[in-house]
Scaffold this motif. Structure first.
Motif, PDB file in Angstrom:
ATOM      1  N   ASP A 131     -17.960  23.933  47.867  1.00 52.36           N
ATOM      2  CA  ASP A 131     -18.305  24.111  46.458  1.00 52.36           C
ATOM      3  C   ASP A 131     -17.122  24.587  45.621  1.00 52.36           C
ATOM      4  O   ASP A 131     -17.112  24.413  44.410  1.00 52.36           O
ATOM      5  CB  ASP A 131     -19.474  25.076  46.296  1.00 52.36           C
ATOM      6  CG  ASP A 131     -20.814  24.405  46.517  1.00 52.36           C
ATOM      7  OD1 ASP A 131     -20.884  23.159  46.416  1.00 52.36           O
ATOM      8  OD2 ASP A 131     -21.794  25.115  46.793  1.00 52.36           O
ATOM      9  N   ALA A 132     -16.125  25.177  46.255  1.00 48.78           N
ATOM     10  CA  ALA A 132     -14.932  25.606  45.524  1.00 48.78           C
ATOM     11  C   ALA A 132     -14.175  24.401  44.964  1.00 48.78           C
ATOM     12  O   ALA A 132     -13.394  24.540  44.026  1.00 48.78           O
ATOM     13  CB  ALA A 132     -14.020  26.423  46.432  1.00 48.78           C
ATOM     14  N   ARG A 133     -14.428  23.237  45.503  1.00 46.44           N
ATOM     15  CA  ARG A 133     -13.761  21.997  45.065  1.00 46.44           C
ATOM     16  C   ARG A 133     -14.629  21.194  44.100  1.00 46.44           C
ATOM     17  O   ARG A 133     -14.349  20.048  43.808  1.00 46.44           O
ATOM     18  CB  ARG A 133     -13.432  21.125  46.272  1.00 46.44           C
ATOM     19  CG  ARG A 133     -12.621  21.827  47.327  1.00 46.44           C
ATOM     20  CD  ARG A 133     -11.189  21.892  46.917  1.00 46.44           C
ATOM     21  NE  ARG A 133     -10.410  22.479  47.988  1.00 46.44           N
ATOM     22  CZ  ARG A 133      -9.459  23.357  47.773  1.00 46.44           C
ATOM     23  NH1 ARG A 133      -9.174  23.731  46.559  1.00 46.44           N
ATOM     24  NH2 ARG A 133      -8.785  23.854  48.766  1.00 46.44           N
ATOM     25  N   ARG A 134     -15.711  21.786  43.610  1.00 47.74           N
ATOM     26  CA  ARG A 134     -16.674  21.084  42.761  1.00 47.74           C
ATOM     27  C   ARG A 134     -16.021  20.353  41.598  1.00 47.74           C
ATOM     28  O   ARG A 134     -16.275  19.170  41.376  1.00 47.74           O
ATOM     29  CB  ARG A 134     -17.726  22.052  42.228  1.00 47.74           C
ATOM     30  CG  ARG A 134     -18.710  21.400  41.282  1.00 47.74           C
ATOM     31  CD  ARG A 134     -19.726  22.389  40.749  1.00 47.74           C
ATOM     32  NE  ARG A 134     -20.721  22.765  41.726  1.00 47.74           N
ATOM     33  CZ  ARG A 134     -21.742  21.996  42.096  1.00 47.74           C
ATOM     34  NH1 ARG A 134     -21.880  20.802  41.593  1.00 47.74           N
ATOM     35  NH2 ARG A 134     -22.603  22.410  42.974  1.00 47.74           N
ATOM     36  N   GLU A 135     -15.175  21.024  40.848  1.00 49.51           N
ATOM     37  CA  GLU A 135     -14.545  20.392  39.672  1.00 49.51           C
ATOM     38  C   GLU A 135     -13.695  19.191  40.074  1.00 49.51           C
ATOM     39  O   GLU A 135     -13.726  18.158  39.413  1.00 49.51           O
ATOM     40  CB  GLU A 135     -13.713  21.407  38.887  1.00 49.51           C
ATOM     41  CG  GLU A 135     -14.548  22.386  38.100  1.00 49.51           C
ATOM     42  CD  GLU A 135     -15.447  21.707  37.073  1.00 49.51           C
ATOM     43  OE1 GLU A 135     -14.988  20.789  36.369  1.00 49.51           O
ATOM     44  OE2 GLU A 135     -16.628  22.107  36.992  1.00 49.51           O
ATOM     45  N   LEU A 189     -21.393   9.060  44.121  1.00 44.95           N
ATOM     46  CA  LEU A 189     -22.524   9.807  43.601  1.00 44.95           C
ATOM     47  C   LEU A 189     -22.404  11.241  44.101  1.00 44.95           C
ATOM     48  O   LEU A 189     -22.255  11.468  45.304  1.00 44.95           O
ATOM     49  CB  LEU A 189     -23.840   9.207  44.097  1.00 44.95           C
ATOM     50  CG  LEU A 189     -25.102   9.987  43.764  1.00 44.95           C
ATOM     51  CD1 LEU A 189     -25.350   9.992  42.261  1.00 44.95           C
ATOM     52  CD2 LEU A 189     -26.278   9.415  44.503  1.00 44.95           C
ATOM     53  N   VAL A 190     -22.459  12.193  43.175  1.00 44.69           N
ATOM     54  CA  VAL A 190     -22.404  13.606  43.528  1.00 44.69           C
ATOM     55  C   VAL A 190     -23.754  14.218  43.198  1.00 44.69           C
ATOM     56  O   VAL A 190     -24.202  14.154  42.057  1.00 44.69           O
ATOM     57  CB  VAL A 190     -21.285  14.344  42.763  1.00 44.69           C
ATOM     58  CG1 VAL A 190     -21.258  15.816  43.138  1.00 44.69           C
ATOM     59  CG2 VAL A 190     -19.930  13.701  43.029  1.00 44.69           C
ATOM     60  N   ASP A 191     -24.394  14.781  44.198  1.00 40.24           N
ATOM     61  CA  ASP A 191     -25.684  15.438  44.015  1.00 40.24           C
ATOM     62  C   ASP A 191     -25.401  16.863  43.564  1.00 40.24           C
ATOM     63  O   ASP A 191     -24.960  17.698  44.343  1.00 40.24           O
ATOM     64  CB  ASP A 191     -26.460  15.427  45.332  1.00 40.24           C
ATOM     65  CG  ASP A 191     -27.843  16.030  45.202  1.00 40.24           C
ATOM     66  OD1 ASP A 191     -28.229  16.420  44.082  1.00 40.24           O
ATOM     67  OD2 ASP A 191     -28.531  16.095  46.224  1.00 40.24           O
ATOM     68  N   ARG A 192     -25.619  17.125  42.291  1.00 41.94           N
ATOM     69  CA  ARG A 192     -25.317  18.431  41.725  1.00 41.94           C
ATOM     70  C   ARG A 192     -26.521  19.351  41.728  1.00 41.94           C
ATOM     71  O   ARG A 192     -26.420  20.492  41.344  1.00 41.94           O
ATOM     72  CB  ARG A 192     -24.838  18.280  40.282  1.00 41.94           C
ATOM     73  CG  ARG A 192     -23.559  17.512  40.179  1.00 41.94           C
ATOM     74  CD  ARG A 192     -23.146  17.434  38.766  1.00 41.94           C
ATOM     75  NE  ARG A 192     -23.002  16.027  38.407  1.00 41.94           N
ATOM     76  CZ  ARG A 192     -22.661  15.597  37.239  1.00 41.94           C
ATOM     77  NH1 ARG A 192     -22.436  16.424  36.262  1.00 41.94           N
ATOM     78  NH2 ARG A 192     -22.554  14.309  36.998  1.00 41.94           N
ATOM     79  N   LEU A 193     -27.662  18.870  42.136  1.00 40.30           N
ATOM     80  CA  LEU A 193     -28.881  19.660  42.110  1.00 40.30           C
ATOM     81  C   LEU A 193     -28.868  20.684  43.235  1.00 40.30           C
ATOM     82  O   LEU A 193     -28.743  20.345  44.399  1.00 40.30           O
ATOM     83  CB  LEU A 193     -30.093  18.741  42.261  1.00 40.30           C
ATOM     84  CG  LEU A 193     -31.448  19.375  42.063  1.00 40.30           C
ATOM     85  CD1 LEU A 193     -31.567  19.920  40.648  1.00 40.30           C
ATOM     86  CD2 LEU A 193     -32.534  18.354  42.315  1.00 40.30           C
ATOM     87  N   ARG A 233     -14.467  15.337  38.942  1.00 36.07           N
ATOM     88  CA  ARG A 233     -13.435  14.545  38.252  1.00 36.07           C
ATOM     89  C   ARG A 233     -13.138  13.265  39.015  1.00 36.07           C
ATOM     90  O   ARG A 233     -12.947  12.203  38.423  1.00 36.07           O
ATOM     91  CB  ARG A 233     -12.164  15.364  38.078  1.00 36.07           C
ATOM     92  CG  ARG A 233     -12.264  16.384  36.997  1.00 36.07           C
ATOM     93  CD  ARG A 233     -10.937  17.039  36.711  1.00 36.07           C
ATOM     94  NE  ARG A 233     -11.140  18.110  35.764  1.00 36.07           N
ATOM     95  CZ  ARG A 233     -10.751  19.354  35.941  1.00 36.07           C
ATOM     96  NH1 ARG A 233     -10.089  19.689  37.033  1.00 36.07           N
ATOM     97  NH2 ARG A 233     -10.991  20.261  35.032  1.00 36.07           N
ATOM     98  N   ALA A 234     -13.087  13.364  40.338  1.00 31.46           N
ATOM     99  CA  ALA A 234     -12.832  12.182  41.170  1.00 31.46           C
ATOM    100  C   ALA A 234     -13.948  11.157  41.009  1.00 31.46           C
ATOM    101  O   ALA A 234     -13.684   9.958  40.871  1.00 31.46           O
ATOM    102  CB  ALA A 234     -12.690  12.595  42.632  1.00 31.46           C
ATOM    103  N   ALA A 235     -15.186  11.619  40.997  1.00 33.75           N
ATOM    104  CA  ALA A 235     -16.322  10.711  40.831  1.00 33.75           C
ATOM    105  C   ALA A 235     -16.277  10.046  39.461  1.00 33.75           C
ATOM    106  O   ALA A 235     -16.521   8.843  39.332  1.00 33.75           O
ATOM    107  CB  ALA A 235     -17.636  11.464  41.017  1.00 33.75           C
ATOM    108  N   LEU A 239      -7.274  12.632  43.129  1.00 38.17           N
ATOM    109  CA  LEU A 239      -7.815  13.771  42.385  1.00 38.17           C
ATOM    110  C   LEU A 239      -8.471  14.839  43.259  1.00 38.17           C
ATOM    111  O   LEU A 239      -8.517  16.002  42.877  1.00 38.17           O
ATOM    112  CB  LEU A 239      -8.824  13.272  41.344  1.00 38.17           C
ATOM    113  CG  LEU A 239      -8.213  12.452  40.216  1.00 38.17           C
ATOM    114  CD1 LEU A 239      -9.291  11.768  39.397  1.00 38.17           C
ATOM    115  CD2 LEU A 239      -7.346  13.336  39.328  1.00 38.17           C
ATOM    116  N   ALA A 240      -9.002  14.455  44.405  1.00 37.50           N
ATOM    117  CA  ALA A 240      -9.662  15.416  45.307  1.00 37.50           C
ATOM    118  C   ALA A 240      -9.314  15.085  46.759  1.00 37.50           C
ATOM    119  O   ALA A 240     -10.157  14.625  47.531  1.00 37.50           O
ATOM    120  CB  ALA A 240     -11.172  15.389  45.089  1.00 37.50           C
ATOM    121  N   PRO A 241      -8.067  15.319  47.147  1.00 34.72           N
ATOM    122  CA  PRO A 241      -7.623  14.929  48.494  1.00 34.72           C
ATOM    123  C   PRO A 241      -8.325  15.673  49.630  1.00 34.72           C
ATOM    124  O   PRO A 241      -8.339  15.182  50.755  1.00 34.72           O
ATOM    125  CB  PRO A 241      -6.124  15.226  48.483  1.00 34.72           C
ATOM    126  CG  PRO A 241      -5.922  16.200  47.368  1.00 34.72           C
ATOM    127  CD  PRO A 241      -6.998  15.925  46.368  1.00 34.72           C
TER     128      PRO A 241
END
Length: 75
Positions: free
Chosen positions: A40-44, A59-63, A48-50, A19-21
Motif C-alpha cells: 500500500d505504500a506504493r499506492r500512488e 485495473l486497481v481495486d481501491r475498495l 499513476r501506472a494504471a 512508473l511503478a517498477p
C-alpha cells in the motif's frame, strides 16, 4: 490493494514498469510480470501506472474495508 492486468489487452508499452517498477516489470520485450497485491505504500505509483497505460489494461481495486460504509460492510 489488488491489481489485475488484462494480459490479452496489454501491448507491452511498459509505461507501468517505468512508473511503478516495484509492482510491474517487463520480462523480455513483450511479457509483463506484475505483483497482484503490491504494498500500500506504493499506492500512488501503482495508480499513476494504471492511469498511464495507453490501452487501459490495468485495473486497481481501491475498495478497502475502511472505505466502505459500516452498513454496507455488514451485508
Amino acid at each position: 490493494m489488488r491489481v489485475v492486468v488484462d494480459l490479452s489487452r496489454c501491448q507491452g508499452y511498459a509505461q507501468c514498469a517505468f512508473l511503478a517498477p516495484e509492482a510491474f516489470r517487463m520480462h523480455g520485450e513483450e511479457a509483463l510480470m506484475y505483483h497482484p497485491s503490491p504494498d500500500d505504500a506504493r499506492r500512488e505509483q501503482v495508480l499513476r501506472a494504471a492511469a498511464a497505460c495507453p490501452v487501459q489494461a490495468i485495473l486497481v481495486d481501491r475498495l478497502e474495508d475502511r472505505d466502505v460504509p459500516a452498513e454496507a460492510a455488514q451485508s
